[in-house]
Scaffold this motif. Structure first.
Motif, mmCIF file in Angstrom:
data_model
loop_
_atom_site.group_PDB
_atom_site.id
_atom_site.type_symbol
_atom_site.label_atom_id
_atom_site.label_comp_id
_atom_site.label_asym_id
_atom_site.label_seq_id
_atom_site.Cartn_x
_atom_site.Cartn_y
_atom_site.Cartn_z
ATOM 1 N N SER A 192 -6.604 3.835 -0.953
ATOM 2 C CA SER A 192 -5.953 3.034 0.121
ATOM 3 C C SER A 192 -4.389 3.754 0.156
ATOM 4 N N TRP A 193 -3.765 4.376 -1.013
ATOM 5 C CA TRP A 193 -2.370 4.601 -1.080
ATOM 6 C C TRP A 193 -2.334 6.136 -0.996
ATOM 7 N N ASN B 228 0.740 -1.189 0.033
ATOM 8 C CA ASN B 228 -0.042 -0.045 0.023
ATOM 9 C C ASN B 228 0.795 1.228 -0.064
#
Length: 388
Positions: free
Chosen positions: A225-226, A186
């Motif tokens: 998410s990142w 991630n």
């Protein structure tokens, strides 16, 4: 994309099931992924990876779509908008844009070998425009800059023939290749990859850069998410806005019903990008997470049982002589001369199960060792062939 295993977890899983020979008969791949203890998603991704590496293009798409295949519909408004878009040859457009760029980032779906073939078609044009370095996500080192071809130890996805050809062509043209994979998952991984690329750039400034990656690492904007992807973080580090190119969204699926509706409307025979009446390039509907360019790949046409996208001006069909085939099934490998003994990557692979199967390899001009293995992966024939 949120359902995908991370690259690190997927490769650990692959390593746990791997053997010295990564090239498998399709029946053996089926047995390998029939693990009821594993999720359907795991089986789909693992199967797609194994099929792709072993030269089974269509089965790789089919395995992937067992989990990720989706039927998508187009509303009337979008349909009307899309019909007004004008297709433009993707290779020609990208090379024209490349003149004014410093960094190009292009992605692939790891199970779709056609993406590597298209990326390879850009290499000479990019080199002619000042590009000298290629960062490749899967690489595990840079020793191939010395030996001038990829080996089984160069990386994981690079074991696939079209990936091996991509690397071979890049090195032959004169590119310097470098790895940039980072530990973690991630956000941590995206930061690490960008830093690794940036550090390489600080030490290698005599040319422009092509970065080759998987899936959403090429995307710009906000990732759920990142936060930011490798591409976004590299832009922050360098102060350069890269030209980002997506090959994954508008590539064919295993069944026509899973293809993006836009792909059905365009009905192209070569990779294209789409322009509107204002000469703006269509880059998808998501404006928060995007790439500058979306390539629309055509649906594969098969010629003599092989994907038509494998053919280009320097490649030819080579029919395996019947006299060399004393048993079935077999796998037939074509290695560039001298690479087989050094654990190089085959330039092409075909599996033959009956005398009625299409017996054609697709090869560039050059000298090859043709290696034929039986069902137990024993070499039963080996001979030399020059493709003129």
């Amino acid at each position: 994309m949120k359902f995908f295993y991370s690259l690190a977890l997927l490769l650990l899983s692959i390593a746990a099931h791997s053997q010295d020979n990564p090239y498998l008969f399709s029946d053996d791949i089926k047995k390998k992924v029939e693990d009821p203890a594993q999720s359907q998603s795991w089986r789909s991704q693992m199967g797609a990876t194994y099929y792709s590496i072993s030269g089974h293009y269509k089965p790789a798409l089919e395995s992937w779509d067992q989990t990720f295949g989706r039927v998508k519909k187009l509303n009337t408004a979008d349909s009307l908008k899309f019909t007004k878009l004008i297709p433009v040859n993707a290779k020609e457009y990208i090379l024209k844009k490349a003149d004014d760029e410093k960094i190009i980032i292009i992605n692939e779906a790891h199970h779709n070998a056609s993406h590597r073939t298209f990326a390879s078609s850009l290499l000479q044009g990019l080199y002619d425009r000042g590009y000298r370095y290629i960062g490749i996500e899967t690489l595990e080192g840079d020793s191939l800059n010395t030996v001038k071809f990829a080996t089984l130890n160069s990386g994981y996805y690079s074991k696939e023939p079209e990936f091996g050809n991509f690397i071979y062509n890049a090195l032959k043209i004169g590119f310097k290749l470098f790895p940039y994979e980072a530990e973690g998952n991630n956000k941590e991984r995206e930061i690490g990859e960008a830093k690794n690329i940036f550090n390489f750039m600080q030490q290698n400034k005599e040319g422009k850069y092509l970065i080759y990656c998987g899936y959403q690492h090429a995307y710009e904007g906000i990732h759920k998410s990142w936060e930011k992807t490798m591409a976004g973080r590299l832009s922050d580090l360098t102060g350069i806005n890269p030209l980002t190119i997506d090959q994954t969204q508008f590539s064919e699926k295993s069944l026509l019903k899973y293809n993006e509706p836009l792909l059905k409307l365009v009905n192209n025979t070569v990779p294209v990008v789409l322009k509107d009446e204002n000469q703006m390039i269509y880059n998808g509907e998501d404006k928060e997470l995007y790439t500058d360019i979306k390539i629309i790949h055509p649906v594969t046409k098969y010629i003599k049982g092989r994907p038509g996208w494998m053919l280009h001006e320097n490649r030819k069909f080579y029919k395996i002589p019947a006299a060399q085939l004393s048993t079935y099934p077999v796998m037939v490998f074509a290695y560039r001369k001298g690479e087989f003994e050094q654990k190089g990557i085959p330039a092409d692979i075909i599996e033959l199960n009956t005398p009625q199967d299409h017996h054609f390899l697709i090869l560039d001009k050059g000298n090859y060792d043709i290696v034929i293995k039986d069902k137990e992966y024993n070499i039963i024939h080996r001979f030399e062939k020059r493709i003129k």
